[in-house]
Design a protein around this motif. Sequence first.
Motif: not given
Length: 272
Positions: A158, A244, A268
């Motif tokens: 990220r 996520s 995830l």
Amino acid sequence: MPLRLWACFGGKGRHTSGDATIESHVATADLTAEEQKRGGPVLVEMFSSQGCKTSPAAEMVLSRLGRGDFELAVPVVVLVFHVDYWDHMGWKDPFGSTQWTVRQKAYVEALGLDTIFTPQVVVQGKAHCIGNDENALIDAITHAPRFPSLSFETTFTRRTPDSLQVSLTGTLRSKVDSQVANVMVALYESGLVTDIPRGDNIGRVLANDYVVRRLEKLCSVKDISAKKTVTGNINFSLWEGFNSSKCGLAVFVQSSSHQIFGSQSFQLPDAI
């Protein structure tokens, strides 16, 4: 080939054939030795819409399938694509996309059909059935061609609040000959709840799982061995409210004839 008017089907049917801190997380698929011996997962795709009266029931079936409620001997990877051709019927599906309609039309042509409809399930790119027909769905999955599971390691990074970089490296575990195939990566979301104030499903609260939010091509492959390493990066733009912990990733290989020959899925990490 020309396509006839789309339809919404229910009942029974038979299948036919910034300066943000950079965070990284690595995941690998968790398949048992017995699953590897039997073959990898079967990819089950459904084309659906919140504007279709019979799609909610089919989505419940797909949610149960993804949770393992049917206790099949065959592992599955489930993806749900919300099309946009119902959006003019009083309710615009927030997850609908022309991109998914185009994908469904490609299947309709490849399967030799003359009607596009929802809810439609396509199994391994080779067979299809009405989405809420449990018996036809299970039969299609049971008789689907099996291929070894893809063997990818995935890193999630990220870099900014509105983007997610996915890096993959691994092998396809199936030889690809002179026919070009694409390695595709889908980012999907589950646990979605929507109040429907208009349209055919007016007054209902719909729950949706495995909804594809993004689909990108990692690379194209041709004339490579099953053990050759494949690597690449994809940058996904993220939507408002991205969480996520509700999302997963599916990787699959699809030939130019639309057949799926290998897939793999990842959940995830909870905190990206």
